[in-house]
Write a protein that holds these residues in place. Structure first.
Motif, PDB file in Angstrom:
ATOM      1  N   VAL A 104       1.670  14.147  -6.621  1.00 54.02           N
ATOM      2  CA  VAL A 104       2.059  12.789  -7.118  1.00 54.02           C
ATOM      3  C   VAL A 104       0.964  11.553  -6.536  1.00 54.02           C
ATOM      4  CG1 VAL A 104       3.831  10.814  -7.213  1.00 54.02           C
ATOM      5  CG2 VAL A 104       4.370  12.988  -7.515  1.00 54.02           C
ATOM      6  N   ALA A 105       0.221  11.027  -7.330  1.00 52.63           N
ATOM      7  CA  ALA A 105      -0.594   9.973  -6.940  1.00 52.63           C
ATOM      8  C   ALA A 105      -0.145   8.535  -7.485  1.00 52.63           C
ATOM      9  CB  ALA A 105      -1.781  10.123  -7.437  1.00 52.63           C
ATOM     10  N   SER A 106      -0.143   7.475  -6.568  1.00 55.11           N
ATOM     11  CA  SER A 106       0.485   6.387  -6.538  1.00 55.11           C
ATOM     12  C   SER A 106      -0.427   5.294  -6.237  1.00 55.11           C
ATOM     13  CB  SER A 106       1.785   6.113  -5.942  1.00 55.11           C
ATOM     14  OG  SER A 106       2.588   7.140  -6.215  1.00 55.11           O
ATOM     15  N   LEU A 107      -0.543   4.006  -6.825  1.00 55.71           N
ATOM     16  CA  LEU A 107      -1.050   3.031  -6.627  1.00 55.71           C
ATOM     17  C   LEU A 107      -0.160   1.770  -6.433  1.00 55.71           C
ATOM     18  CD1 LEU A 107      -3.735   1.028  -6.742  1.00 55.71           C
ATOM     19  CD2 LEU A 107      -3.309   0.600  -9.187  1.00 55.71           C
ATOM     20  N   GLY A 108      -0.163   1.093  -5.297  1.00 57.43           N
ATOM     21  CA  GLY A 108       0.650  -0.003  -4.758  1.00 57.43           C
ATOM     22  C   GLY A 108      -0.087  -1.305  -4.264  1.00 57.43           C
ATOM     23  N   VAL A 109       0.623  -2.530  -4.638  1.00 63.49           N
ATOM     24  CA  VAL A 109       0.173  -3.682  -3.964  1.00 63.49           C
ATOM     25  C   VAL A 109       1.148  -4.436  -3.247  1.00 63.49           C
ATOM     26  CG1 VAL A 109      -1.477  -3.859  -6.014  1.00 63.49           C
ATOM     27  CG2 VAL A 109       0.602  -4.775  -6.330  1.00 63.49           C
ATOM     28  N   GLU A 110       0.935  -5.454  -2.538  1.00 62.94           N
ATOM     29  CA  GLU A 110       1.768  -6.128  -1.811  1.00 62.94           C
ATOM     30  C   GLU A 110       2.201  -7.280  -2.725  1.00 62.94           C
ATOM     31  OE1 GLU A 110       2.985  -9.688  -0.071  1.00 62.94           O
ATOM     32  OE2 GLU A 110       0.856  -9.455  -0.066  1.00 62.94           O
ATOM     33  N   GLU A 111       3.275  -7.507  -2.977  1.00 61.79           N
ATOM     34  CA  GLU A 111       3.703  -8.893  -3.507  1.00 61.79           C
ATOM     35  C   GLU A 111       5.045  -9.334  -2.700  1.00 61.79           C
ATOM     36  OE1 GLU A 111       3.801  -9.638  -8.216  1.00 61.79           O
ATOM     37  OE2 GLU A 111       5.831  -8.879  -7.646  1.00 61.79           O
ATOM     38  N   ASP A 112       5.200 -10.710  -2.446  1.00 64.19           N
ATOM     39  CA  ASP A 112       6.069 -11.288  -1.806  1.00 64.19           C
ATOM     40  C   ASP A 112       6.641 -10.624  -0.573  1.00 64.19           C
ATOM     41  OD1 ASP A 112       6.073 -13.302  -3.533  1.00 64.19           O
ATOM     42  OD2 ASP A 112       7.481 -12.583  -4.747  1.00 64.19           O
ATOM     43  N   GLY A 113       5.602 -10.173   0.304  1.00 66.65           N
ATOM     44  CA  GLY A 113       5.816  -9.130   1.490  1.00 66.65           C
ATOM     45  C   GLY A 113       6.312  -8.035   1.358  1.00 66.65           C
ATOM     46  N   GLN A 114       6.497  -7.382   0.025  1.00 64.80           N
ATOM     47  CA  GLN A 114       6.915  -5.991  -0.421  1.00 64.80           C
ATOM     48  C   GLN A 114       6.080  -5.200  -1.029  1.00 64.80           C
ATOM     49  OE1 GLN A 114      10.878  -7.139  -2.316  1.00 64.80           O
ATOM     50  NE2 GLN A 114      11.633  -6.045  -0.748  1.00 64.80           N
ATOM     51  N   ARG A 115       6.162  -3.862  -0.914  1.00 66.93           N
ATOM     52  CA  ARG A 115       5.146  -2.917  -1.700  1.00 66.93           C
ATOM     53  C   ARG A 115       5.780  -2.902  -3.063  1.00 66.93           C
ATOM     54  NH1 ARG A 115       7.444   0.860  -4.513  1.00 66.93           N
ATOM     55  NH2 ARG A 115       7.734   2.658  -3.096  1.00 66.93           N
ATOM     56  N   ALA A 116       5.073  -3.212  -3.962  1.00 66.22           N
ATOM     57  CA  ALA A 116       5.256  -2.826  -5.508  1.00 66.22           C
ATOM     58  C   ALA A 116       4.406  -1.536  -5.943  1.00 66.22           C
ATOM     59  CB  ALA A 116       4.876  -4.231  -6.344  1.00 66.22           C
TER      60      ALA A 116
END
Length: 257
Positions: A104-116
């Motif tokens: 499983v490969a995933s892409l994440g970003v930070e939004e409002d201090g959380q991982r989205a």
């Protein structure tokens, strides 16, 4: 001057309640006015008005008095994601990474201090718990989140910890600020993070930050799998290199997007 139902915080209580109700509907496998009234501690007539109004907007469906969230949320979420430059340049590389490794490969970003969770792709050998795209969690729980945290400005890290705290999810979750800061220093030095059963028992994940020319962190990519398979030797000899290769391509594409 027109009157509003704004409270002392300057927020519209009716809007806040509407979103609380949407969350309650999401948590239930279908909900009726009586159950919602009990759950939200509001009169049944008020619950019914909210449900009827939300149904009229098309964001909630009504099937003989049972209300569920509609697919309009998927439509809006898809539009939001499509507008992200990082998603546009990373999608194919995330898919290729999962295909090469079978994981499983995933892409994440930070939004409002959380991982989205912006995107994920499941390889042929993947073992995964079907986490939905768009899910938000505390940054310190995941490899994606820690890879991002490590390259944020120190004052931003402090602000995130102050706002969201360091809640415990498993026996291995980092809950002390000093311990987290030590971990982030290690991540900066080696340029990858490891999630070692800190969110899900029996699962491991490796995350690598995606960075702009300026050095700022744009997001991160991870591979996830079972502890029995994701041992230290495999991580160091194969998986980290696979993720870093994907990240390098994404960073080049992002520069010229």
């Amino acid at each position: 001057m027109a009157q509003t139902d704004a409270d002392k915080t300057g927020q519209l209580s009716s809007v806040r309640r509407a979103f609380n109700i949407l969350e309650s509907i999401d948590e239930s496998d279908g909900i009726g006015a009586s159950e919602l009234a009990s759950k939200e501690n509001i009169p049944k007539s008020t619950a019914y008005i909210y449900l009827k109004t939300l149904s009229k907007t098309g964001f909630v469906t009504n099937n003989e008095g049972t209300y569920r969230l509609s697919l309009r949320f998927l439509e809006f979420g898809g539009r939001v994601r499509q507008k992200r430059e990082l998603f546009q340049v990373a999608k194919e590389e995330v898919e290729a990474l999962s295909e090469r490794t079978g994981e499983v490969a995933s892409l994440g970003v930070e939004e409002d201090g959380q991982r989205a969770l912006l995107y994920k792709s499941e390889g042929a050998d993947a073992i995964y718990d079907k986490i939905p795209t768009g899910e938000r969690t505390n940054l310190h729980w995941t490899a994606l989140g820690k890879a991002i945290l490590a390259f944020l400005p120190p004052e931003r890290v402090d602000s995130i910890i102050e706002t969201h705290g360091l809640p415990k999810l498993t026996e291995k979750t980092i809950t002390k600020r000093s311990e987290l800061l030590d971990e982030l220093k290690i991540i900066r030095n080696r340029n990858y993070s490891i999630e070692d059963e800190e969110r899900r028992t029996g699962m491991r994940s490796i995350g690598v930050p995606i960075r702009a020319d300026s050095g700022s962190v744009l997001g991160s990519i991870s591979l996830t799998g079972p502890m029995s398979k994701f041992d230290d030797d495999l991580i160091k000899s194969e998986l980290v290199g696979e993720i870093q290769n994907a990240v390098n391509v994404i960073e080049i594409k992002y520069q010229h997007y």
